[in-house]
Design a protein around this motif. Sequence first.
Motif: not given
Lengths: 247, 247, 247, 247, 247, 247, 247, 247
Positions: F35, F235-236, G182-183, G185-187, G216-222, H177
């Motif tokens: 991915l 981004y979102l 966060s997890v 969002g990374g997937l 504070n999520s490091c994954a964008p798009g949240v 986070d």
Amino acid sequence: MRELLRRVGSGEVGVEKALDELKTLPFEDLGFARLDHHRSVRKGFPEVIFGQGKTPQQVVKLAEAVLKRSSQLLVTRVDEAAWEAVREGAPDAVYDAVARTVAVDRRKRVRKKPGVTVACAGTADLPVALEACVTAEAMDSEVQRIFDVGVAGLHRLLGHVEALRSANVVVVVAGMDGVLPSVVGGLVEAPVIAVPTSVGYGASFDGLAALLTMLNSCAPGVGVVNIDNGFGAGYLAATINKSAKPS
Amino acid sequence: MRELLRRVGSGEVGVEKALDELKTLPFEDLGFARLDHHRSVRKGFPEVIFGQGKTPQQVVKLAEAVLKRSSQLLVTRVDEAAWEAVREGAPDAVYDAVARTVAVDRRKRVRKKPGVTVACAGTADLPVALEACVTAEAMDSEVQRIFDVGVAGLHRLLGHVEALRSANVVVVVAGMDGVLPSVVGGLVEAPVIAVPTSVGYGASFDGLAALLTMLNSCAPGVGVVNIDNGFGAGYLAATINKSAKPS
Amino acid sequence: MRELLRRVGSGEVGVEKALDELKTLPFEDLGFARLDHHRSVRKGFPEVIFGQGKTPQQVVKLAEAVLKRSSQLLVTRVDEAAWEAVREGAPDAVYDAVARTVAVDRRKRVRKKPGVTVACAGTADLPVALEACVTAEAMDSEVQRIFDVGVAGLHRLLGHVEALRSANVVVVVAGMDGVLPSVVGGLVEAPVIAVPTSVGYGASFDGLAALLTMLNSCAPGVGVVNIDNGFGAGYLAATINKSAKPS
Amino acid sequence: MRELLRRVGSGEVGVEKALDELKTLPFEDLGFARLDHHRSVRKGFPEVIFGQGKTPQQVVKLAEAVLKRSSQLLVTRVDEAAWEAVREGAPDAVYDAVARTVAVDRRKRVRKKPGVTVACAGTADLPVALEACVTAEAMDSEVQRIFDVGVAGLHRLLGHVEALRSANVVVVVAGMDGVLPSVVGGLVEAPVIAVPTSVGYGASFDGLAALLTMLNSCAPGVGVVNIDNGFGAGYLAATINKSAKPS
Amino acid sequence: MRELLRRVGSGEVGVEKALDELKTLPFEDLGFARLDHHRSVRKGFPEVIFGQGKTPQQVVKLAEAVLKRSSQLLVTRVDEAAWEAVREGAPDAVYDAVARTVAVDRRKRVRKKPGVTVACAGTADLPVALEACVTAEAMDSEVQRIFDVGVAGLHRLLGHVEALRSANVVVVVAGMDGVLPSVVGGLVEAPVIAVPTSVGYGASFDGLAALLTMLNSCAPGVGVVNIDNGFGAGYLAATINKSAKPS
Amino acid sequence: MRELLRRVGSGEVGVEKALDELKTLPFEDLGFARLDHHRSVRKGFPEVIFGQGKTPQQVVKLAEAVLKRSSQLLVTRVDEAAWEAVREGAPDAVYDAVARTVAVDRRKRVRKKPGVTVACAGTADLPVALEACVTAEAMDSEVQRIFDVGVAGLHRLLGHVEALRSANVVVVVAGMDGVLPSVVGGLVEAPVIAVPTSVGYGASFDGLAALLTMLNSCAPGVGVVNIDNGFGAGYLAATINKSAKPS
Amino acid sequence: MRELLRRVGSGEVGVEKALDELKTLPFEDLGFARLDHHRSVRKGFPEVIFGQGKTPQQVVKLAEAVLKRSSQLLVTRVDEAAWEAVREGAPDAVYDAVARTVAVDRRKRVRKKPGVTVACAGTADLPVALEACVTAEAMDSEVQRIFDVGVAGLHRLLGHVEALRSANVVVVVAGMDGVLPSVVGGLVEAPVIAVPTSVGYGASFDGLAALLTMLNSCAPGVGVVNIDNGFGAGYLAATINKSAKPS
Amino acid sequence: MRELLRRVGSGEVGVEKALDELKTLPFEDLGFARLDHHRSVRKGFPEVIFGQGKTPQQVVKLAEAVLKRSSQLLVTRVDEAAWEAVREGAPDAVYDAVARTVAVDRRKRVRKKPGVTVACAGTADLPVALEACVTAEAMDSEVQRIFDVGVAGLHRLLGHVEALRSANVVVVVAGMDGVLPSVVGGLVEAPVIAVPTSVGYGASFDGLAALLTMLNSCAPGVGVVNIDNGFGAGYLAATINKSAKPS
């Protein structure tokens, strides 16, 4: 997976079919996820049930599921109603009313390994301290309890210095000002697991004061778990004790 | 006021006029407000200047106003620039660079009263601890300093137990986990004034952790002042010491 | 210890054996820890029982233990059920339903020393104020109560200025905005012990607002205890009063 | 709009065209939005420029835009650099270095209405207090300044009771413990606008302590604005004063 | 006091005796404190009873004391039990079950002065909004209620713009995001009193979110009172309205 | 992987060797991790560099690494020094000094998809709003900017209602009271992404007030990102816009 | 409005009368407010009733009002008592005891659009997750539930990667440490709506910990909604899904 | 002490003199305090100097004192200036500019024991992670660094699963986070020490968000240290590793 590859090698299984199978194979077979079953076997109880906020029915159902594939069970934060429900199906379950735990152990002759000491200051911290004890014991650590320290001055604690120093890991449970772990951390060489409790009033802010005290401890070698998290402390202590050299 | 009443009695002043005058008389003459001047005389310095956030010019101006009607002066939180400015007009002023204080004392032969002990743990707490010392000394208390405790374990503190116990009041200054006042409070009979400092990092939250620890102290007999408030602690200690029986 | 050394000197005890004994000697014999018993004797009650969160049975058990070796007892934060239980075994116990305290005093003819004044503003602060009063009285201070101030404006407080000024130490209890200690601190020379209460709503945040007000008091000479900690304030006040010169 | 409808009635404008026009008509013509221009005219300055965080160039550009359509200008939180830049284009601008404001008033003979009193306790609160003064004056209120209260005890404040009571609205500015508005609120009948300042240290938490004190004030009739918001307090005071009956 | 001075002038009372009497005279006779009775008379109700946390007996006792010297009474935060108890002794008392207030008004023909508008957004804010209404009405303001705004979008609020603009002062009550006062503040010229409520969940933190929104309002002319403090808002509004020019 | 299996099938690779290879194969080949590369390709830029707290050298090094395997680059929170360093190696880089972004796009003729609207209230919010714009544009959304709303009253915002309603997703940036997203959320049907900024002072607590306002928004359809997180919002928004039906 | 203008044009209605009518016309006719009815029609349910803190009578009354003008109804946070009351008048209402929702849908044959996935970790998060599901379904999204992830390690979640990736928008519900979004969002590539729940204890501070993690999520798009706000998440998800291209 | 007792036994020293000496003997000789030297010897460095907030002179002085009685030295949070000052007197000192540590080790041939793994996610966390590494190494643990995980998705972390699982104890450093320790805790059997960092912005509140995430970790076996406390984590890890069985 080896079997699959073998059959690919022998032509029993085609490439595309193997590819499909690899995709749908449970992740526990792909290395990183296999761990989960490993852990259950290794640690002696596959999953701990957090009883708080669950109905007796939910607890019973989960307990039965665990006992079906395991010889051990631990339920924490369990009230009397849930306990009554659990023991109907598991008459060998043991309830600790102060620790609010239910434990089952159907293994034969397990030798607990010494090395965990749990200390707390006041009567009100007992439920958390005992939850730590029960948890560590369920994970096959022998636990030394030092529950009469902190109340009447330093000398009580100092009277237990030898007992504290002989441990591989010390769990220190304290509410209000949360001072005890700092003092113990200054006395012992072993790692200290500090557990703040919500015991107190006013500016204790339900354990926040004790938590901050412990996080800021001047004594090095102190790790902190969540407020009232006796289970977490006992688990961490048993984990450390398990891999410790025999003293 | 007595004079005014006398003149009313003698007919020199009419009732309505006296009434008017009573209304506009400065409140310090009406009993409750007189106190303010009382205090100045009694306590030996009429007003303490909080230097922080003031320009050297403002500090000098306030200092001159104080020294015009008083033989003592205390300025706290004063930087070098303000100090340079003050000593031009007051060559007998004494500057403590760590405590960040300027003090003037033009009285003759003042005997300081023993009974105040100030303890702190680390080098970083020294400015606050010394501010407490200078303040208490300006208020005619003799201060015993115990500044080497807390760093290397309990034994250092315990080596000073006698010194701590002989005080009428003990000021304990601590940052980070703020544990020291609880331990001292368990060792001495005298009142303990706890001063949290902003020394620390992370979850010390600029002294909040130490403040909460002290407010939740399990040892009774502990009163707390604001974070970094060495002045307030010294002032309160001197006030308690002043009215203490000679030991 | 002297005895031990004497026997070492006389050869009755060997060096290694003496060393062992020194290690296991109870710490209360080593000077610093002996204090604990000292304190009990000196202060008139060896230990105060914090009743909150304890069952009536636990309270009774602790109370009996205290009364076995002491002629005084103080239990705080005690509810009616615990009180009923205590008085069965101690018919001379005195219960204060507002202060939520149980006190026993079997000493003969104790003269209370005047010098403590406890002030509070509103009806809702009474439990905390009275806990302070009962505690200070149990420690042999005579307490002057000023409970009608703060509600209807400054003039009520100002009407008590003389009473406030005659004290060796003033305890000021206040909730909501917690303003009273600052005002009292501006009027009196004696040390002020400020007690924030959880009385209020909304942005009082269960006493946090009053606590912060008191910690930031512009009036010097103010020490603060935990929210609702009437016991701590009474204890600290009695400690200060005990060593004060007779006024 | 009436005109438009008239032309629709007279056939000058077709229905569809009128519909279009109604859609694109600026909202200020639709009743609710017209207000904005109303306000500018009524209040004497159409928009206040918040200078903080703006470059001198940005401030100048905004100031010029305002002065093009208005005879008044107010810039708050403006530093010296921006002030220098503004006065090049507006030589009649007035800078208050403590209040950090720039004001222009090109109207002829404006009579300020008495009724606003601004009180503060310490030197450090002056910038906020003066910002309130300048703002209220720009909105045509005459402001009485009481700046020497709170520092040396109650008597100073009480000496100004008449002055406080004669106001239509009182702005009280205070940092640290934020006690002053509660005391003033107990003395005056007029509405009190409380302004917490970030003056203080430690547990003042940059004005939070003072803010909470004011929100919890036991004296009714107190409204609170943001920390350090002298502008908002002056604006609200002038608004109240404007509609007050002449006293 | 005039009488006393007259007797001093006439020789009936000696100087020293007059001095004594002046010292002990209740402070309400010394000018600043007299105010308290002034206020009662002027404002129409001498004291408001805060019912929360008081027993029905306490409320009744306080209510009787007020009604003995006043023709008006207001009790806030009163539950049904206290209300039942009050009306036994005061059958003309009026209870508002939503506002949780009890009011008595035995004056004849009081004309309420128009000028106060109270707006709120949701059903859950009604108790606070009505407390404000009842309070302002008890202080002789006529209150216009706008309770159906905020729920279904801006258009509802905008439909009330005229009503909002005609007020001398607008009270805006809102929970959750607390946005309404900012929007109203942008629409009206009159002062706005913002009341955050504890209505909401999660990150509303019992009204903290709404409180902060209101304190940071971009619209000038907004003063804030404590969370859920309908009484304070109604009191402040009536105070402003009382001195407003008739519109 | 297919290749590997093919070779196992053909006997080129043995079972054990294949097993080994599968274990060490980068996880991106095992489905879930592939991915990551998918995303890079799809979204047009493989990784965004967060410039804050990085030295110019670090930024340059990361930027070069990205540009080596990608035709696009986005660096956020980048200061002038880092920008100077980056453009040496990438002369086609574009710097936005207000948004503090550096962007490179070496693709040919990219058509941006309309549908993202970014609105903000004040000048001070521009850096955050522009960061959102630049980010969404880098992800191939066309962004409509509405930057003049919120300052001078509702009518300005209402004048943009059509523009707001035509968007597939609206980003609303606001500091201080953070009210704008609630109002916009009540006006539009599309999802609203609310971005609190740290603009404000006092009780804005560096954006906390605006954050809480937005989380408690009464208008449904609002999602919130971190304080000042213009990148996250852009981004979102681009992610939502990308999958939206053409309007 | 067109009709009104037509009649003005035809002389049926006079200018002044038209003006009056325009003023009193509900704002929904003036463009910006018309939206409100638009929305109701479009989204399928005109208004959602928040049941918490409302009496069964209030809920019934509101429900009836909604059903009078709509074929759909959604009530959230509704307890059994209110549910019993509602179904008397609406026998076709559907109650979800875990989600605590009541829903009515009298439309014929509605095809739900696939594209929303709701994931949660533990049993305790179910009420919030189901509230999101029911809300999104009421808004005509088909919802895929993934409720067994997070408990026993990563492999469970990874087993659902395909299901997660196929969604147009993913709602992730989590309490305690709030790590799941966060997890996820990374997937996944789709937008993620994160919902913190108040599930947890101690330093979870009723969902604050999970909220902060998600912000504070490091994954964008949240994007994040309020704690326990399942309704808001479902609403936002359905809004995004509605305008998504068919996948 | 043994020596002293021997001389008492031999008559060289009298009882009273021995008693005196025992009283003034540093407490380290009285059993509980001896530990301090025990620890120094055992752990390889007697005291760690916290360099933050200390002048280069203070650091040098402390460093010299340590090196006088020890062959090892560790200074943390040390800036370049202090480093320059230290190496003048200790040319064999080693400075790590990122970890901000100075270390001296004059022992010969020390074998580090494997078993500690330190993982972190981003470049910005490196100073804290390296401080943990240097500390653990100074205490004779061999440290495995895994510094490239967390940034680009799960697959990077999963690629290191074997390395993580082979450790006796894993230190996980993360800001923003703070999710990494929860994920690692789900993958490994060994105890995990979680270190939140102040890396982040907005609602990270200087590490508070990460701290709370870690304290609430759903994965058991996680202990937390203070924000940015790399030293504490390294120290605790080395302590656990030291007593671990060789793997």
